[in-house]
Scaffold this active site. Sequence first.
Site, PDB file in Angstrom:
ATOM      1  CG  ASP A 154      -5.627  -1.600  -4.719  1.00 14.04           C
ATOM      2  OD1 ASP A 154      -4.727  -2.394  -4.288  1.00 14.04           O
ATOM      3  OD2 ASP A 154      -5.924  -0.631  -4.128  1.00 14.04           O
TER       4      ASP A 154
ATOM      5  CG  HIS B 103      -5.205  -2.528  -0.515  1.00 12.87           C
ATOM      6  ND1 HIS B 103      -4.620  -1.773  -1.607  1.00 12.87           N
ATOM      7  CD2 HIS B 103      -4.872  -2.084   0.679  1.00 12.87           C
ATOM      8  CE1 HIS B 103      -3.854  -0.836  -1.296  1.00 12.87           C
ATOM      9  NE2 HIS B 103      -4.204  -0.914   0.230  1.00 12.87           N
TER      10      HIS B 103
ATOM     11  CB  SER C 269      -1.105   0.025   1.295  1.00  4.78           C
ATOM     12  OG  SER C 269      -1.994   1.144   1.273  1.00  4.78           O
TER      13      SER C 269
END
EC number: 3.1.1.98
Length: 503
Positions: free
Chosen positions: A347, A396, A239
Amino acid sequence: MGGEVRVLLLLGLLHWVGGSEGRKTWRRRGQQPPQPPPPPPLPQRAEVEPGAGQPVESFPLDFTAVEGNMDSFMAQVKSLAQSLYPCSAQQLNEDLRLHLLLNTSVTCNDGSPAGYYLKESKGSRRWLLFLEGGWYCFNRENCDSRYSTMRRLMSSKDWPHTRTGTGILSSQPEENPHWWNANMVFIPYCSSDVWSGASPKSDKNEYAFMGSLIIQEVVRELLGKGLSGAKVLLLAGSSAGGTGVLLNVDRVAELLEELGYPSIQVRGLADSGWFLDNKQYRRSDCIDTINCAPTDAIRRGIRYWSGMVPERCQRQFKEGEEWNCFFGYKVYPTLRCPVFVVQWLFDEAQLTVDNVHLTGQPVQEGQWLYIQNLGRELRGTLKDVQASFAPACLSHEIIIRSYWTDVQVKGTSLPRALHCWDRSFHDSHKASKTPMKGCPFHLVDSCPWPHCNPSCPTIRDQFTGQEMNVAQFLMHMGFDVQTVAQQQGMEPSKLLGMLSNGN
């Protein structure tokens, strides 16, 4: 003593089959392997105690000799490792332990010292440094709100003394088949600046933003803990940490060169940090992190954080446009260090900032077309990325998830693709552009909608908690079977059958 002898025998077996790093034997297919010399006598106990003599090299195995029967060989190795584990468990501590930085001027947002979690592996010359993710804040108001609700991401005051590694940070061979024996470093995210900042807390600045400096200081400190003898440093992150890898991997390599360690091969592994600066599905005011368009948030943030970007990328843009370097497809071509990009084609964080919400009301046709187009756009940006793994899933982050070994693209798992990428370097800093036969590392799904890959992570209904298959999930989102079947030129029943099978 019996346990130590069995461990030594296992290491001898692995060493004969694969060889250690830097001593691989290559031969043409069909050529008979040289006969191994007779094994040396087993060393006495005093010779194998920690710290005595040179450390035994770690085992990123070279499987050239067993390519024809890889699954069987790996099953045997895992079985041996599991059977030997109880013998050595008393001597192994799998937890990563917290170390606060000795240089207390390099801090988290609130001025508390930054730090890292470390699990050393004395026999390995491979180091994995992982950058944690967790969004960001870009003005006083939303940083105050973040401090109230997510203080762990802005302060080290309540960090636990230990962490257990999972996914690529796991020390279990069955969960982490190729990196389990590396030196593991987890760097907590407490700078809220996508690992880019270089500004201390002051009378003028209520918060410090020192993400980039934290990485550099951790590297400096680790040199005194064994990193100085490393062969490979893999800077990984998920991330915001994945974007942090793209922003800092070259800087880490330059720092090591300046400090006199040019032989350490620095590589990057960016997970779920390859964002697009696309238009939102529905435009919204830039009030908080979640609703602000990516370009607006980064434009504001880079000024607030005094953010730094890679020098070569910065030169591509005029002054004030440096924010472009936060987007993977723009910064990647300027990087010197090799980077492996892991990115879900759909995502969840990207969809969130694009104001596409897939829970609650059925998805409208416009949203559905937007989602499909997002997958196509992202796939296009990965076209020239040499090493990539991009499943067509709605999710994610993955590399520190325990299920990271389960997801496949075109029949290859992520750990396998990373191993193939590792092997492509041989003993050089640059990867071969042509992967070895049966060992691919550019893997991008081609199917057109979320979760059309049958190995995607499990989807659960947010209200009932029940698992859903792909067809149920798409129907839950308001998927129009008739319309999409017509678009694809097939019968609706055939389309539903394909979805149920995950094709």
